[in-house]
Design an enzyme around this catalytic site. Structure first.
Site, PDB file in Angstrom:
ATOM      1  CG  ASN A 119       0.698   3.313  -9.208  1.00  0.00           C
ATOM      2  OD1 ASN A 119      -0.434   2.918  -9.410  1.00  0.00           O
ATOM      3  ND2 ASN A 119       1.747   2.503  -9.190  1.00  0.00           N
ATOM      4  CG  HIS A 151       3.213  -5.150  -3.237  1.00  0.00           C
ATOM      5  ND1 HIS A 151       4.571  -5.250  -3.430  1.00  0.00           N
ATOM      6  CD2 HIS A 151       2.697  -4.650  -4.394  1.00  0.00           C
ATOM      7  CE1 HIS A 151       4.875  -4.816  -4.642  1.00  0.00           C
ATOM      8  NE2 HIS A 151       3.759  -4.451  -5.246  1.00  0.00           N
ATOM      9  CD  GLU A 181      -0.975  -3.922  -0.343  1.00  0.00           C
ATOM     10  OE1 GLU A 181      -1.401  -2.980  -1.032  1.00  0.00           O
ATOM     11  OE2 GLU A 181      -0.579  -4.990  -0.838  1.00  0.00           O
ATOM     12  CB  SER A 234      -2.005  -2.069  -5.583  1.00  0.00           C
ATOM     13  OG  SER A 234      -1.664  -3.443  -5.545  1.00  0.00           O
ATOM     14  CG  ASP A 281       2.536  -1.285   1.635  1.00  0.00           C
ATOM     15  OD1 ASP A 281       2.665  -0.074   1.397  1.00  0.00           O
ATOM     16  OD2 ASP A 281       2.857  -2.169   0.828  1.00  0.00           O
ATOM     17  CG  HIS A 306      -1.230   1.777  -3.941  1.00  0.00           C
ATOM     18  ND1 HIS A 306      -1.181   2.145  -5.270  1.00  0.00           N
ATOM     19  CD2 HIS A 306      -0.477   0.646  -3.850  1.00  0.00           C
ATOM     20  CE1 HIS A 306      -0.444   1.272  -5.951  1.00  0.00           C
ATOM     21  NE2 HIS A 306      -0.014   0.353  -5.104  1.00  0.00           N
ATOM     22  CE  LYS A 359       2.628   2.181  -5.408  1.00  0.00           C
ATOM     23  NZ  LYS A 359       4.080   1.990  -5.170  1.00  0.00           N
TER      24      LYS A 359
END
Length: 474
Positions: free
Chosen positions: A46, A168, A221, A225, A255, A258, A289
């Site tokens: 990541n 997640h 998110e 991901s 979130d 990423h 990440k």
């Protein structure tokens, strides 16, 4: 006798563990630790911007430790006062006192509520709040800790939590611990009609409850991901605004694990990219990440920060991040502020090249891929055995790619998860796609010779980009 009985009991328990592991292995789900082969091309980590392997970050980190913890002029006297040791536990008192007076702390000393708080941690939190345009910030040891803590305590009696079905596992961990009277329900991935319908239902439920202003938490998110797609934040905020204060209103938790570093000016995230900071109740940014470090921060109101300090169990009962971690995070943000836009531009160019090469070489084989404009890409190879076999071939050829199997993703949407990075090259991408092309042809021949059929046809021109959970229908 007691010792033999203890050994027997332990063996019996291990035998049960082993039976469960064998069952998992038969289903093709056994997880194993694996170190990437030296020299392999990284399409797995990541580390999207390359800060985790950046010499610039490393050199700044070492310099910061040398200059701010131990004054260079004192290094010689310290080395003389602390003799070479036979073991890590053979530290003389004089050495300890010398290091302590110089201000060196190798560990934080405890949780934030005990000895683990520091001016360095508070200064970092202030910096992160300012950088991401938030009113306050609270550090956590990991994104898992932060998400599970927030979701467990954020909603009050008779409130509601509505979450995207692809959030997640760390968020699900928190949802398992909510108050019994809190209603928890998922909406279809990135589907604002599904969300709006649930909002109406839960608004009625809350207004008729003993706590008519309990509020609705909406949890998403920013960048997912597994599918590499982004949450429709402007549309979600529009639903929030339409509801207004009814039932206590909507409070959005995002979130940004990423999207940190990858989205927004200077890598400030997707919320910042859409200028929605004032509409989001809490944001999570992680440092493991695109920042290439470890830990996480929750951006929120001062009241919610204080609430988490009092009720977030992973924060209360965990030793806090040590000084060297705080320093590494600070240095990563120094580089992010300087270079994020440049690194993002290079990454976007590689993403475009990957997608065009995929279209030319993989789609003609009838294979589909997730429709992602982000560093997270994926080629759908349905079946845990098949995707694992193709992945093994790629790893043997020097490409570090990992399989994503069901039940991590819906059955039928197993995939090669391919992460692109600012340090990948066009030649590496071209080589990877060629190896995937060859592996797919071999894999189809081997499985076809056994009379097994693929979910989805293997035929010329059948491939396409697919969106989100549409992959589960293949």
């Amino acid at each position: 006798m007691d010792r033999r009985l203890s050994e027997k009991n332990r063996n019996e328990l291990d035998a049960q563990h082993a039976a469960v592991l064998r069952s998992r292995d038969r289903r093709g789900l056994l997880r194993r630790l694996r170190v990437a082969a030296a020299g392999s091309a990284d399409f797995s980590s990541n580390d999207y911007l390359g800060l985790g392997r950046s010499e610039q970050v490393h050199n700044l980190f070492v310099a910061q430790l040398s200059n701010s913890i131990v004054p260079p002029s004192a290094s010689e006297s310290i080395s003389k006062s602390v003799p070479k040791l036979k073991s890590a536990f053979d530290i003389p008192a004089s050495g300890l006192s010398t290091i302590t007076t110089m201000g060196v702390r190798n560990g934080s000393g405890g949780s934030r509520l005990l000895a683990g708080d520091s001016h360095v941690a508070r200064a970092l939190e202030s910096r992160l709040a300012a950088f991401h345009d938030a009113s306050s910030a609270l550090l956590f040891n990991s994104g898992w800790d932060a998400n599970s803590a927030m979701l467990a305590v954020a909603s009050h009696e008779h409130g509601s939590i509505l979450f995207d079905e692809l959030i997640h596992a760390s968020m699900h961990e928190g949802l398992r611990r909510v108050r019994p009277s809190v209603a928890v329900e998922s909406f279809r991935h990135n589907n604002t009609k599904s969300l709006a319908s649930l909002v109406d239902q839960h608004c009625k439920r809350i207004t008729a409850s003993p706590n008519p202003t309990a509020g609705i938490l909406v949890v998403v998110e920013a960048l997912y991901s597994m599918d590499g797609d982004c949450a429709p934040l402007p549309e979600i905020v529009a639903i929030k605004r339409r509801l207004g204060d009814r039932a206590g209103g909507i409070h959005i938790i995002v979130d940004e694990a990423h999207s940190s570093g990858v989205c927004g000016q200077n890598g400030r995230g997707l919320v910042y990219q859409f200028n929605l900071q004032s509409d989001i109740y809490a944001r999570l940014h992680t440092f493991g990440k695109a920042l290439g470090q470890h830990g996480a921060v929750v951006l929120c109101s001062p009241i919610f920060r204080e609430y988490l300090i009092n009720y977030a169990r992973p924060l209360i009962y965990s030793t806090s991040l040590p000084y060297h971690s705080l320093t590494a995070i600070n240095v990563a943000y120094d580089v992010l502020e300087q270079r994020a836009d440049e690194l993002q531009d290079g990454l976007r160019a590689l993403i475009l090249h990957f997608r065009s090469t995929l279209t030319a070489k993989i789609f003609p084989l009838g294979m589909s891929a997730i429709d992602s404009q982000t560093p997270i890409q994926g080629i759908i190879i349905s079946g845990n055995d098949r995707v694992s076999l193709v992945c093994e071939r790629l790893q043997s050829a020097g490409y570090d790619v990992r399989p994503i199997r069901s039940p991590t993703v819906p059955k039928g949407s197993e995939r090669l998860r391919i992460c692109l990075h600012a340090y990948n090259t066009v030649a590496e991408i071209d080589g990877l796609i060629s190896e995937i092309q060859a592996a797919l042809i071999i894999e189809e021949s081997e499985f076809g010779s056994k009379g097994e059929k693929r979910l989805g046809k293997f035929q010329t021109g059948g491939g396409q980009f697919v969106n989100g959970l549409a992959t589960s229908k293949l």
